[in-house]
Design a protein around this motif. Structure first.
Motif, PDB file in Angstrom:
ATOM      1  N   LEU A   9       0.829  -1.201   0.000  1.00 37.34           N
ATOM      2  CA  LEU A   9       0.000   0.000   0.000  1.00 37.34           C
ATOM      3  C   LEU A   9       0.866   1.254   0.000  1.00 37.34           C
ATOM      4  CD1 LEU A   9      -2.888   1.135   0.163  1.00 37.34           C
ATOM      5  CD2 LEU A   9      -2.651   1.069   2.649  1.00 37.34           C
ATOM      6  N   SER A  12       2.543   1.645  -3.491  1.00 38.07           N
ATOM      7  CA  SER A  12       1.618   2.088  -4.536  1.00 38.07           C
ATOM      8  C   SER A  12       1.245   3.560  -4.356  1.00 38.07           C
ATOM      9  CB  SER A  12       0.376   1.210  -4.578  1.00 38.07           C
ATOM     10  OG  SER A  12      -0.342   1.312  -3.380  1.00 38.07           O
ATOM     11  N   LEU A  13       1.124   4.026  -3.123  1.00 36.80           N
ATOM     12  CA  LEU A  13       0.841   5.447  -2.903  1.00 36.80           C
ATOM     13  C   LEU A  13       2.033   6.328  -3.263  1.00 36.80           C
ATOM     14  CD1 LEU A  13      -1.208   5.321   0.402  1.00 36.80           C
ATOM     15  CD2 LEU A  13      -2.041   5.799  -1.909  1.00 36.80           C
ATOM     16  N   LEU A  51      -2.648  -0.157  -6.093  1.00 36.05           N
ATOM     17  CA  LEU A  51      -3.613   0.227  -5.073  1.00 36.05           C
ATOM     18  C   LEU A  51      -4.847  -0.677  -5.102  1.00 36.05           C
ATOM     19  CD1 LEU A  51      -4.120   2.374  -2.877  1.00 36.05           C
ATOM     20  CD2 LEU A  51      -5.309   3.703  -4.613  1.00 36.05           C
TER      21      LEU A  51
END
Length: 65
Positions: A9, A12-13, A51
């Motif tokens: 997470l 991906s951010l 995401l």
């Protein structure tokens, strides 16, 4: 959330938000806006894919637990 999902997470951010900001800074410094324009589609594609996959995995883990 397992440790691997949290890492996925975060990555991906970073790809979704961090890379366009980095290329915005490079484009502002050099004055060549092609860096920003050509970095947006791959960043958004990779970021949204990661995401969505991470959030789906997280949702499956919640249902199973």
């Amino acid at each position: 959330m397992k440790n691997g999902n949290r890492f996925a997470l975060i990555v991906s951010l970073i790809v979704l938000v961090g890379f366009p900001i980095l290329f915005l800074i490079v484009s502002m410094y050099t004055g060549q806006w092609g860096y920003l324009v050509w970095s947006l589609p791959p960043s958004f594609t990779a970021g949204f894919t990661g995401l969505i996959l991470t959030l789906n995995t997280r949702k499956k883990e919640r249902k199973g637990a």
